[in-house]
Design a protein around this motif. Structure first.
Motif, mmCIF file in Angstrom:
data_model
loop_
_atom_site.group_PDB
_atom_site.id
_atom_site.type_symbol
_atom_site.label_atom_id
_atom_site.label_comp_id
_atom_site.label_asym_id
_atom_site.label_seq_id
_atom_site.Cartn_x
_atom_site.Cartn_y
_atom_site.Cartn_z
ATOM 1 N N CYS A 234 0.840 -1.202 0.000
ATOM 2 C CA CYS A 234 0.000 0.000 0.000
ATOM 3 C C CYS A 234 0.877 1.255 0.000
ATOM 4 O O CYS A 234 1.944 1.282 0.626
ATOM 5 N N GLU A 235 0.422 2.269 -0.670
ATOM 6 C CA GLU A 235 1.099 3.564 -0.610
ATOM 7 C C GLU A 235 0.777 4.232 0.726
ATOM 8 O O GLU A 235 -0.384 4.338 1.103
ATOM 9 N N PRO A 236 1.795 4.665 1.489
ATOM 10 C CA PRO A 236 1.527 5.259 2.810
ATOM 11 C C PRO A 236 0.765 6.574 2.697
ATOM 12 O O PRO A 236 0.951 7.354 1.765
ATOM 13 N N ILE A 237 -0.103 6.789 3.681
ATOM 14 C CA ILE A 237 -0.924 8.005 3.736
ATOM 15 C C ILE A 237 -0.774 8.626 5.122
ATOM 16 O O ILE A 237 -0.808 7.920 6.129
ATOM 17 N N LEU A 238 -0.625 9.933 5.184
ATOM 18 C CA LEU A 238 -0.589 10.648 6.458
ATOM 19 C C LEU A 238 -1.879 11.459 6.578
ATOM 20 O O LEU A 238 -2.049 12.477 5.901
ATOM 21 N N HIS A 239 -2.791 10.982 7.426
ATOM 22 C CA HIS A 239 -4.077 11.649 7.579
ATOM 23 C C HIS A 239 -3.929 12.936 8.400
ATOM 24 O O HIS A 239 -3.054 13.056 9.265
ATOM 25 N N GLU A 240 -4.821 13.862 8.148
ATOM 26 C CA GLU A 240 -4.821 15.125 8.879
ATOM 27 C C GLU A 240 -5.066 14.888 10.359
ATOM 28 O O GLU A 240 -4.547 15.618 11.223
ATOM 29 N N GLU A 241 -5.868 13.863 10.698
ATOM 30 C CA GLU A 241 -6.169 13.579 12.113
ATOM 31 C C GLU A 241 -4.919 13.141 12.870
ATOM 32 O O GLU A 241 -4.814 13.376 14.086
#
Length: 460
Positions: free
Chosen positions: A194-201
């Motif tokens: 999976c491509e890493p994601i940095l959520h705003e939360e």
């Protein structure tokens, strides 16, 4: 089977390795036969083709042993025929019996010159065993058996060749029997990460000036801890409703591979980084999220932002896989930011024991630091292992305590002073499986946890 296809059906199941072999044979057939409709879908003809190929190969592999056994049998018959067994006056002296034994038995010690001295070359099975017959020491071999064996080798052996060595009927047989096979594990095919994601939360967790976030309002980012076992075989056994309510995982922690249809058992992310949010919630985050949080929290610490009573820290959790090993999670100097030289109104938060033992279960901990950890671990799992007190031994005799140490009834918990029980149903199967998954091996029975779950016995 008489109604197969008329109300009855037949399903074939195979291991992954067999499925791969069938697929390879199908692709080879597709290259030579363009009339195949689908080169990916496995049909009945593909299974029969694999069975036929395996039968053919095993038959050819067994021809050498079969013909060698025939020659050995004839040698023994020839040795027995030298004695007149119908002669009542025959005396079976030690010399006669020793000669018979020597001719029937095969040498236990083989010289290296006999084993490797002669040159080897490629020959058919017929040629190999024809030469063996020609160089046999016994001249009273059955011509009928010899001709039948050589004909069978011609019919089934064909023109396939193998390495041979003349004058080594015993040695060749011994080499074949002692041939070692090196097994190689066939791993699952590669998957797409999976491509890493940095959520705003995740960013907002570091905002110490705002009010505490209600994590349950952001299900696309934060989930309760059992969510980590989604799409694995552990989920049904983990008793999702029995874990601490303030234990969370980020959805990014659970997201590992993008390939669908694969079991996620081999891809469980190791629980290493914990975000202690406002000293109230524990959130397991991925290494990608932890890397960003380390930089952000250290920057806030250097700017003197931590001046409130409730702090947010990032901590490293290691499984204790050795008797003397720190798990780091409660080490003040190793938190981010470090819990040293804090303002007067800041609180150094240390995880309570009942939280730690649940983390021990989750991350595959094998050893305890002291007796208190062991006791809390057993009570959390509703276990009462040996060595037991007199009261506990009487309860075991009454059947309140199972052979594996599990105590099921809530009334018996009170009688045995088990006040910290979280798992009301036996969860030992899940604990064994998660230990194997986290440590890539079975829990050793010499470890503290291994002794409890395998022998129902405490070591400290």
């Amino acid at each position: 089977m008489r109604k197969l296809g008329n109300g009855h059906s037949l399903t074939f199941w195979s291991s992954y390795e067999v499925h791969q072999q069938i697929q390879i044979l199908k692709k080879m057939s597709f290259i030579t036969n363009k009339a195949e409709d689908d080169k990916c879908l496995v049909n009945l003809i593909d299974i029969l083709r694999w069975v036929y190929e395996n039968t053919q190969q095993s038959t050819w592999d067994g021809l050498h042993h079969w013909s060698s056994q025939s020659l050995n049998f004839q040698r023994k018959i020839s040795a027995f025929q030298r004695i007149d067994w119908n002669d009542n006056q025959q005396k079976f002296t030690d010399i006669i019996m020793k000669d018979l034994s020597n001719e029937c038995c095969e040498p236990e010690i083989i010289e290296l010159i006999s084993l490797y001295g002669a040159s080897k070359k490629l020959q058919t099975l017929f040629e190999i065993h024809h030469n063996l017959y020609e160089h046999a020491h016994h001249h009273r071999l059955s011509k009928e058996i010899k001709d039948a064996v050589l004909k069978r080798l011609t019919d089934y052996g064909g023109t396939k060749q193998r390495l041979s060595q003349l004058l080594d009927e015993e040695q060749q047989r011994e080499l074949e029997r002692e041939l070692e096979e090196e097994r190689q594990l066939e791993r699952p095919p590669p998957v797409k990460p999976c491509e890493p994601i940095l959520h705003e939360e995740i960013n907002r967790l570091c905002d110490i000036r705002s009010n505490t976030m209600n994590l349950s309002k952001y299900p696309n980012v934060f989930r309760h801890l059992p969510y980590a076992f989604t799409d694995t075989t552990f989920f049904n056994d983990c008793q999702a409703d029995r874990w601490q309510d303030n234990f969370w995982v980020s959805t990014e922690f659970q997201r590992v591979i993008a390939t669908t249809g694969e079991s996620l058992n081999p891809f469980l992310r190791p629980p290493r980084w914990i975000m202690v949010y406002r000293n109230q919630h524990l959130i397991f985050v991925s290494a990608f999220e932890a890397n960003w949080l380390i930089g952000r929290l250290n920057a806030l610490y250097r700017n003197g932002e931590f001046k409130t009573a409730s702090m947010t820290t990032l901590r490293l959790l290691l499984p204790r896989v050795k008797r003397i090993q720190s798990i780091f999670v409660n080490t003040p100097t190793l938190t981010v930011p470090p819990l040293i030289e804090l303002p007067a109104d800041a609180i150094s938060f240390f995880m309570p024991l009942d939280w730690l033992v649940q983390l021990f279960i989750f991350n595959g901990n094998l050893y305890f630091e002291n007796v208190d950890e062991q006791t809390a671990y057993c009570q959390c799992l509703s276990l009462c292992p040996k060595l037991r007190t007199k009261v506990e031994e009487e309860a075991f005799q009454e059947g309140w305590i199972a052979v594996d140490g599990f105590v099921r009834c809530a009334e018996h918990h009170q009688f045995l002073n088990m006040n910290k029980v979280r798992f009301r149903c036996n969860v030992l199967k899940f604990v064994k499986q998660i230990l194997e998954n986290r440590n890539n091996s079975h829990a050793p029975v010499t470890s503290h946890v291994g002794s409890i779950i395998l022998n129902s016995s405490k070591l400290i």
